[in-house]
Structure formats: structure tokens, C-alpha cells
Design an enzyme around this catalytic site. Structure first.
Site, PDB file in Angstrom:
ATOM      1  N   LYS A  93       0.710  -1.244  -0.102  1.00 44.11           N
ATOM      2  CA  LYS A  93      -0.146  -0.038   0.124  1.00 44.11           C
ATOM      3  C   LYS A  93       1.008   1.045   0.118  1.00 44.11           C
ATOM      4  O   LYS A  93       0.581   2.307  -0.740  1.00 44.11           O
ATOM      5  CB  LYS A  93      -0.966  -0.028   1.289  1.00 44.11           C
ATOM      6  CG  LYS A  93      -2.006   1.041   1.069  1.00 44.11           C
ATOM      7  CD  LYS A  93      -2.479   1.584   2.420  1.00 44.11           C
ATOM      8  CE  LYS A  93      -1.731   2.651   3.207  1.00 44.11           C
ATOM      9  NZ  LYS A  93      -2.225   3.123   4.346  1.00 44.11           N
ATOM     10  N   ASP A 113      -6.249   0.795   0.438  1.00 46.67           N
ATOM     11  CA  ASP A 113      -6.580   1.122   2.012  1.00 46.67           C
ATOM     12  C   ASP A 113      -7.976   0.793   2.834  1.00 46.67           C
ATOM     13  O   ASP A 113      -8.488   0.059   2.064  1.00 46.67           O
ATOM     14  CB  ASP A 113      -6.303   2.831   2.279  1.00 46.67           C
ATOM     15  CG  ASP A 113      -7.440   3.579   1.706  1.00 46.67           C
ATOM     16  OD1 ASP A 113      -8.263   2.956   1.061  1.00 46.67           O
ATOM     17  OD2 ASP A 113      -7.486   4.605   2.113  1.00 46.67           O
TER      18      ASP A 113
END
Length: 292
Positions: free
Chosen positions: A190, A209
Site C-alpha cells: 500500500k 486502504d
């Protein structure tokens, strides 16, 4: 009317005596106290022989309707089109001036909000302007500066560890490849995707996310819970040219409309192509299992 005699009052149920009906196939006989069943041919011709269709449940028992393909190219293209209308020029919400600041801000954003991180980083970067300044610190020295972002001890170790590796292994420059970014402490896919996409403009993957996680499930673009598997599912249906913008758009959508506990479905441009089970308002059938 004779004195002392009161007229009968209507029943409290709203039905008057003699007006009670049984089945449509039962009629009162001409003789008092007797009833007889009418043969089928005696039913009024205006009454249809077919029973009315059962109303469709709000939530489909078997999940998506038969024939419904939530990841079809046409539906995905429509989702992307509407996101473009809602959020045409959105970018990363984390305040930064260079890739190092973006890397630090993204590490701090774990289990925190971008708003909170943006309140912390200006003073942090003013106090330690360069990656070299941070590399000289001990993690404990950074804890007080980032305490409000949560998990500050682990984040302090990650930020200082990443700074030291950037200085010692990459000449003080944040690497611009997924392979090298993943060698930095505190950096997973991420964070690496945020830095690669937002700063280096490289679409190596999609940022997953909490917003992308739950909204992708609500839109039935994935059934997985693991961020790595969700990313792979999205990569398989979203065109690569849209990877960077798509993540930003979905994140903004999660903040503005598709809120976790109380989504503003009545105001959402995606409402009539979204079958999420936990919608607060819907003009289409909801699909069981289509939720975060």
C-alpha cells in the site's frame, strides 16, 4: 326509539356486523344459518385465475441475481465513468513536497486519518527537514512528535529505520521501484503504491486502504478481505491507465459519500448500479454479501 334502547355501535375493529368475509370461494346461503361453497365457475370473470406474484425480497437470498456479472467490462467502465464525474482531478490527500515526505506521511497514516497526519507532518518536517536528519535519530526521539497518529512506537522505528536505509543503501534518495521500496522498514505494498503512483507516476499496482477495501466489496468488484488479493482482483478488472486515479477517487468517495457506518446512498451517483447489502437507501435490489 323506545327509551332505554341503544343502537348497536360499530365494532372497534372497523368491521360492522354482517360484513365479515371469509374466503372468496365461500358465500352465504339464502337460508339463514347455512353456508355453501360456490363452484369455481361461479367466481366473477373479472378475477384472474393466476395468483399474484410474490414480492421480491429486498436482499437477494442467493447473493447476486442470476446473470448479473458485477465485474463485466461494461459495468466497470460505467463505475469509472461516474467516478470521473464525481472526482475528476483528485490527488493524494497527504501533504508533501518530495518523495521522502510522502513516504513518511504514508507510514504515519496507518490506523490514522489523513487529516491527523497533515496536522503532525508540517512541524515534523520543519524540525527534521531532510532524510539525513531523521537517520541520525533514535526512534525514541521521534515518538513525542508523532504520538497523536497512534502506534507511535512502531511508527517511530519504521520512519527512522526507513531513513537509515534510504541514506545507507540508496544514497539519500527514495527508490522508485516496488522491489526496492519493499525493502524499507514499515513499507508494504500500500505504502509503496502510494509513493510510486502519487510521486513517480508509476502504475505498479493499486492502493488498497480501508476505503478501497470496503467500497470495492460494496461494489462487488471483489469478495476477498486480504488487501493483496483485493489488489489482484482490482488489477484484473480496472484498466492499468486508471490504477492511480481509481485509488484516489475511491478514497475520496469513501470520505465524502460512501462513509463506513452511514453511507449517503441517496446522494451517490453510483446508487443505481450499487447493490450493497448495507445501503441506507436503494432503488435497486440489494445483494446479500455485498458489503465490507
Amino acid at each position: 326509539m323506545p327509551r332505554g334502547v341503544m343502537p348497536r355501535r360499530p365494532a372497534k375493529t372497523g368491521r360492522h356486523e354482517g360484513a365479515r368475509l371469509k374466503s372468496s370461494a365461500i358465500a352465504v346461503s339464502a337460508e339463514p344459518g347455512k353456508r355453501r361453497k360456490l363452484p369455481p365457475k361461479s367466481l366473477p370473470s373479472s378475477v384472474s385465475a393466476k395468483a399474484p406474484k410474490k414480492a421480491v425480497s429486498t436482499v437477494a437470498k442467493g447473493g447476486a441475481l442470476k446473470g448479473h456479472n458485477p465485474t463485466s467490462p461494461e459495468r466497470v467502465a460505467e463505475i469509472l465513468k461516474r467516478l470521473d464525474q464525481l472526482y475528476p482531478d483528485v490527488t493524494c490527500a497527504l501533504t508533501h513536497k518530495d518523495p521522502w515526505e510522502l513516504l513518511v506521511a504514508t507510514i504515519l497514516s496507518a490506523q490514522s486519518t489523513d487529516v491527523r497526519v497533515n496536522m503532525v507532518t508540517p512541524e515534523l518536517f520543519k524540525k527534521y527537514p531532510t532524510v539525513q536528519d531523521v537517520a541520525k535519530l533514535e526512534p525514541q526521539q521521534l515518538e513525542a512528535d508523532i504520538r497523536s497518529t497512534g502506534f507511535f512506537r512502531n511508527k517511530s522505528k519504521s520512519v527512522v529505520g526507513a531513513a537509515r536505509r534510504v541514506v545507507n543503501e540508496y544514497g539519500g534518495k527514495v527508490p522508485d521501484t516496488m522491489e526496492y521500496l519493499l525493502t524499507l522498514p514499515g513499507v508494504a505494498r500500500k505504502t509503496a503504491n502510494v509513493v510510486l503512483g502519487s510521486w513517480f507516476k508509476k502504475a505498479e499496482g493499486l492502493v488498497v486502504d480501508t476505503h478501497v477495501h470496503r467500497i470495492s466489496r460494496r461494489l462487488e468488484l471483489t469478495k476477498n478481505d486480504d488487501p493483496k488479493k483485493i489488489e489482484q482482483d482490482l488489477i484484473s478488472v480496472v484498466p492499468r491507465a486508471k490504477w492511480i486515479l481509481f485509488s484516489h477517487q475511491v478514497i475520496w468517495h469513501g470520505r465524502k459519500l460512501c462513509i463506513a457506518r452511514s453511507p449517503k446512498c441517496a446522494d451517490c451517483l453510483l446508487e443505481n448500479i450499487c447493490h450493497a447489502e448495507d445501503k441506507t437507501w436503494s432503488t435497486v435490489e440489494k445483494h446479500k454479501g455485498a458489503r465490507a
